[in-house]
Design a protein around this motif. Structure first.
Motif, PDB file in Angstrom:
ATOM      1  N   GLN A  93       1.833 -13.407   5.196  1.00 47.21           N
ATOM      2  CA  GLN A  93       1.254 -12.214   5.803  1.00 47.21           C
ATOM      3  C   GLN A  93       2.299 -11.119   5.953  1.00 47.21           C
ATOM      4  O   GLN A  93       2.019  -9.942   5.707  1.00 47.21           O
ATOM      5  CB  GLN A  93       0.646 -12.560   7.166  1.00 47.21           C
ATOM      6  CG  GLN A  93      -0.593 -13.436   7.078  1.00 47.21           C
ATOM      7  CD  GLN A  93      -1.086 -13.892   8.442  1.00 47.21           C
ATOM      8  OE1 GLN A  93      -0.359 -13.850   9.434  1.00 47.21           O
ATOM      9  NE2 GLN A  93      -2.322 -14.351   8.502  1.00 47.21           N
ATOM     10  N   GLU A  96       2.879  -9.555   2.648  1.00 44.65           N
ATOM     11  CA  GLU A  96       1.771  -8.665   2.298  1.00 44.65           C
ATOM     12  C   GLU A  96       1.870  -7.349   3.061  1.00 44.65           C
ATOM     13  O   GLU A  96       1.610  -6.273   2.509  1.00 44.65           O
ATOM     14  CB  GLU A  96       0.442  -9.354   2.588  1.00 44.65           C
ATOM     15  CG  GLU A  96       0.147 -10.507   1.623  1.00 44.65           C
ATOM     16  CD  GLU A  96      -1.082 -11.301   2.018  1.00 44.65           C
ATOM     17  OE1 GLU A  96      -1.602 -11.079   3.140  1.00 44.65           O
ATOM     18  OE2 GLU A  96      -1.534 -12.152   1.210  1.00 44.65           O
ATOM     19  N   PHE A  97       2.255  -7.427   4.344  1.00 40.86           N
ATOM     20  CA  PHE A  97       2.421  -6.207   5.133  1.00 40.86           C
ATOM     21  C   PHE A  97       3.568  -5.356   4.596  1.00 40.86           C
ATOM     22  O   PHE A  97       3.480  -4.121   4.565  1.00 40.86           O
ATOM     23  CB  PHE A  97       2.676  -6.552   6.607  1.00 40.86           C
ATOM     24  CG  PHE A  97       1.412  -6.791   7.400  1.00 40.86           C
ATOM     25  CD1 PHE A  97       0.433  -5.811   7.500  1.00 40.86           C
ATOM     26  CD2 PHE A  97       1.206  -7.990   8.058  1.00 40.86           C
ATOM     27  CE1 PHE A  97      -0.729  -6.024   8.225  1.00 40.86           C
ATOM     28  CE2 PHE A  97       0.051  -8.222   8.781  1.00 40.86           C
ATOM     29  CZ  PHE A  97      -0.923  -7.232   8.867  1.00 40.86           C
ATOM     30  N   GLU A  99       4.600  -5.236   1.489  1.00 37.68           N
ATOM     31  CA  GLU A  99       4.128  -4.619   0.249  1.00 37.68           C
ATOM     32  C   GLU A  99       3.204  -3.443   0.552  1.00 37.68           C
ATOM     33  O   GLU A  99       3.280  -2.395  -0.090  1.00 37.68           O
ATOM     34  CB  GLU A  99       3.398  -5.657  -0.605  1.00 37.68           C
ATOM     35  CG  GLU A  99       4.307  -6.723  -1.189  1.00 37.68           C
ATOM     36  CD  GLU A  99       3.552  -7.791  -1.955  1.00 37.68           C
ATOM     37  OE1 GLU A  99       2.303  -7.720  -1.995  1.00 37.68           O
ATOM     38  OE2 GLU A  99       4.205  -8.681  -2.530  1.00 37.68           O
ATOM     39  N   THR A 100       2.324  -3.632   1.550  1.00 36.34           N
ATOM     40  CA  THR A 100       1.416  -2.551   1.944  1.00 36.34           C
ATOM     41  C   THR A 100       2.194  -1.365   2.488  1.00 36.34           C
ATOM     42  O   THR A 100       1.892  -0.208   2.174  1.00 36.34           O
ATOM     43  CB  THR A 100       0.419  -3.057   3.007  1.00 36.34           C
ATOM     44  OG1 THR A 100      -0.348  -4.131   2.463  1.00 36.34           O
ATOM     45  CG2 THR A 100      -0.533  -1.935   3.427  1.00 36.34           C
ATOM     46  N   LEU A 101       3.216  -1.657   3.307  1.00 38.24           N
ATOM     47  CA  LEU A 101       4.039  -0.589   3.874  1.00 38.24           C
ATOM     48  C   LEU A 101       4.762   0.182   2.776  1.00 38.24           C
ATOM     49  O   LEU A 101       4.854   1.421   2.829  1.00 38.24           O
ATOM     50  CB  LEU A 101       5.052  -1.188   4.857  1.00 38.24           C
ATOM     51  CG  LEU A 101       5.908  -0.195   5.656  1.00 38.24           C
ATOM     52  CD1 LEU A 101       5.018   0.728   6.492  1.00 38.24           C
ATOM     53  CD2 LEU A 101       6.882  -0.945   6.560  1.00 38.24           C
ATOM     54  N   LYS A 103       3.719   0.576  -0.288  1.00 36.97           N
ATOM     55  CA  LYS A 103       2.716   1.404  -0.963  1.00 36.97           C
ATOM     56  C   LYS A 103       2.406   2.660  -0.150  1.00 36.97           C
ATOM     57  O   LYS A 103       2.269   3.758  -0.696  1.00 36.97           O
ATOM     58  CB  LYS A 103       1.431   0.595  -1.185  1.00 36.97           C
ATOM     59  CG  LYS A 103       1.554  -0.508  -2.222  1.00 36.97           C
ATOM     60  CD  LYS A 103       0.251  -1.291  -2.324  1.00 36.97           C
ATOM     61  CE  LYS A 103       0.360  -2.436  -3.298  1.00 36.97           C
ATOM     62  NZ  LYS A 103      -0.897  -3.234  -3.351  1.00 36.97           N
ATOM     63  N   ILE A 104       2.276   2.484   1.162  1.00 37.84           N
ATOM     64  CA  ILE A 104       1.988   3.628   2.032  1.00 37.84           C
ATOM     65  C   ILE A 104       3.125   4.646   1.963  1.00 37.84           C
ATOM     66  O   ILE A 104       2.890   5.859   1.856  1.00 37.84           O
ATOM     67  CB  ILE A 104       1.766   3.166   3.486  1.00 37.84           C
ATOM     68  CG1 ILE A 104       0.441   2.405   3.593  1.00 37.84           C
ATOM     69  CG2 ILE A 104       1.759   4.364   4.448  1.00 37.84           C
ATOM     70  CD1 ILE A 104       0.196   1.795   4.959  1.00 37.84           C
ATOM     71  N   ASP A 107       2.894   6.501  -1.243  1.00 40.94           N
ATOM     72  CA  ASP A 107       1.791   7.468  -1.212  1.00 40.94           C
ATOM     73  C   ASP A 107       2.171   8.704  -0.405  1.00 40.94           C
ATOM     74  O   ASP A 107       1.858   9.841  -0.791  1.00 40.94           O
ATOM     75  CB  ASP A 107       0.533   6.827  -0.622  1.00 40.94           C
ATOM     76  CG  ASP A 107      -0.110   5.807  -1.561  1.00 40.94           C
ATOM     77  OD1 ASP A 107       0.217   5.846  -2.764  1.00 40.94           O
ATOM     78  OD2 ASP A 107      -0.921   4.994  -1.091  1.00 40.94           O
ATOM     79  N   SER A 219       2.721  -9.071  -7.130  1.00 39.51           N
ATOM     80  CA  SER A 219       1.436  -9.573  -6.649  1.00 39.51           C
ATOM     81  C   SER A 219       0.284  -9.364  -7.624  1.00 39.51           C
ATOM     82  O   SER A 219       0.221  -8.375  -8.353  1.00 39.51           O
ATOM     83  CB  SER A 219       1.098  -8.891  -5.321  1.00 39.51           C
ATOM     84  OG  SER A 219      -0.201  -9.216  -4.913  1.00 39.51           O
ATOM     85  N   SER A 221      -2.472  -8.550  -6.737  1.00 39.07           N
ATOM     86  CA  SER A 221      -3.298  -7.463  -6.199  1.00 39.07           C
ATOM     87  C   SER A 221      -3.254  -6.235  -7.101  1.00 39.07           C
ATOM     88  O   SER A 221      -4.095  -5.344  -6.991  1.00 39.07           O
ATOM     89  CB  SER A 221      -2.836  -7.085  -4.785  1.00 39.07           C
ATOM     90  OG  SER A 221      -1.502  -6.590  -4.801  1.00 39.07           O
TER      91      SER A 221
END
Length: 277
Positions: A93, A96-97, A99-101, A103-104, A107, A219, A221
């Motif tokens: 988890q 994943e967080f 990786e999300t961070l 990406k954010i 962006d 990933s 994803s």
């Protein structure tokens, strides 16, 4: 003895929650006054409540906690296995967080530069390659959506046993071919395959030919973005699908510690569109 109110305050658990825990027999009051129904807990139960709270903070369900508590004779062994499993789950988890961070942040940087939030698609590399014929040792079947992950393990285990038993030579990493574009009531038409040198029972010829190839580092994803980019490229350059899309798993997911170490090749067989008169 402690009243339910005192016990509640010390452990920072509401009296409503304590009553629910008693209903499900997670932690039962040491004594209940038969005349007024007042509940009392022993001093020894404070540690049990703190233990429950600790496991809850690790995101264990109440059912999981109860199972652990009921294994008194093997409590330490049961707890060790449960905590080890939960550690892996949380590490995933966290990854994943992260990786999300990332990406954010990317962006946000793009938006500051006046770029679209979807501009990351431009960095997805699409190559036009010619893939030679190969022999595939494979298992093809209709797989219900909820069984896809399980079938990866089952089918590849069977194929590896076949390779070892028949002393076959692997020529490339395992791959999966998708013969249907979407799930039907009977599932998705999937072929689990491993390229081998020898042609034996259970193998078939596979002629990929001209393909769009993209390599993913990390990933799974990212797969939908790659599929989208390949189709955009094909449409723009005048190509259309000519065979089953397939994925090659260069790295074994079970052998890497982080998703960032995964390497996957995506192949989209194509042919030039016929020009309309």
């Amino acid at each position: 003895m402690l009243s339910i109110g005192e016990f509640s305050k010390i452990c920072e658990v509401s009296t409503k929650t304590l009553r629910y825990y008693a209903e499900i027999e997670l932690i039962i009051p040491d004594e209940i006054n038969p005349e007024n129904g007042y509940r009392y807990y022993s001093i020894e139960q404070l540690k049990k409540m703190l233990f429950i709270n600790r496991l809850k903070s690790y995101n264990f369900s109440l059912e999981q906690i109860k199972t652990i508590l009921e294994s008194e004779e093997l409590l330490d062994e049961k707890l060790f296995l449960a905590l080890t499993g939960k550690k892996k789950e949380i590490e995933k988890q966290v990854q994943e967080f992260e990786e999300t961070l990332a990406k954010i942040n990317n962006d946000i940087s793009n938006l500051k530069l006046g770029k679209s939030i979807m501009s990351y698609m431009e960095s997805i590399d699409v190559q036009l390659v010619e893939v030679p014929m190969m022999y595939l040792l494979s298992i093809r079947k209709m797989v219900p959506e909820h069984e896809v992950a399980e079938e990866y393990g089952n089918c590849f285990s069977k194929l590896f046993r076949k390779i070892a038993g028949d002393k076959l030579t692997m020529l490339a990493p395992p791959m999966v071919l998708f013969h249907s574009a979407e799930f039907s009531p009977s599932g998705l038409d999937i072929e689990f395959a491993i390229p081998v040198k020898e042609y034996v029972t259970g193998t078939r010829d596979f002629y990929p030919g001209l393909c769009l190839k993209t390599i993913i580092y990390g990933s799974y994803s990212a797969l939908p973005s790659v599929y989208t980019r390949q189709r955009e490229w094909a449409e723009m350059e005048g190509y259309e699908c000519d065979n089953a899309l397939y994925e090659v798993y260069v790295t074994d997911p079970s052998q890497v510690s982080k998703e960032s170490e995964l390497i996957t090749e995506i192949y989209y067989p194509v042919k030039k569109k016929l020009k309309r008169k």
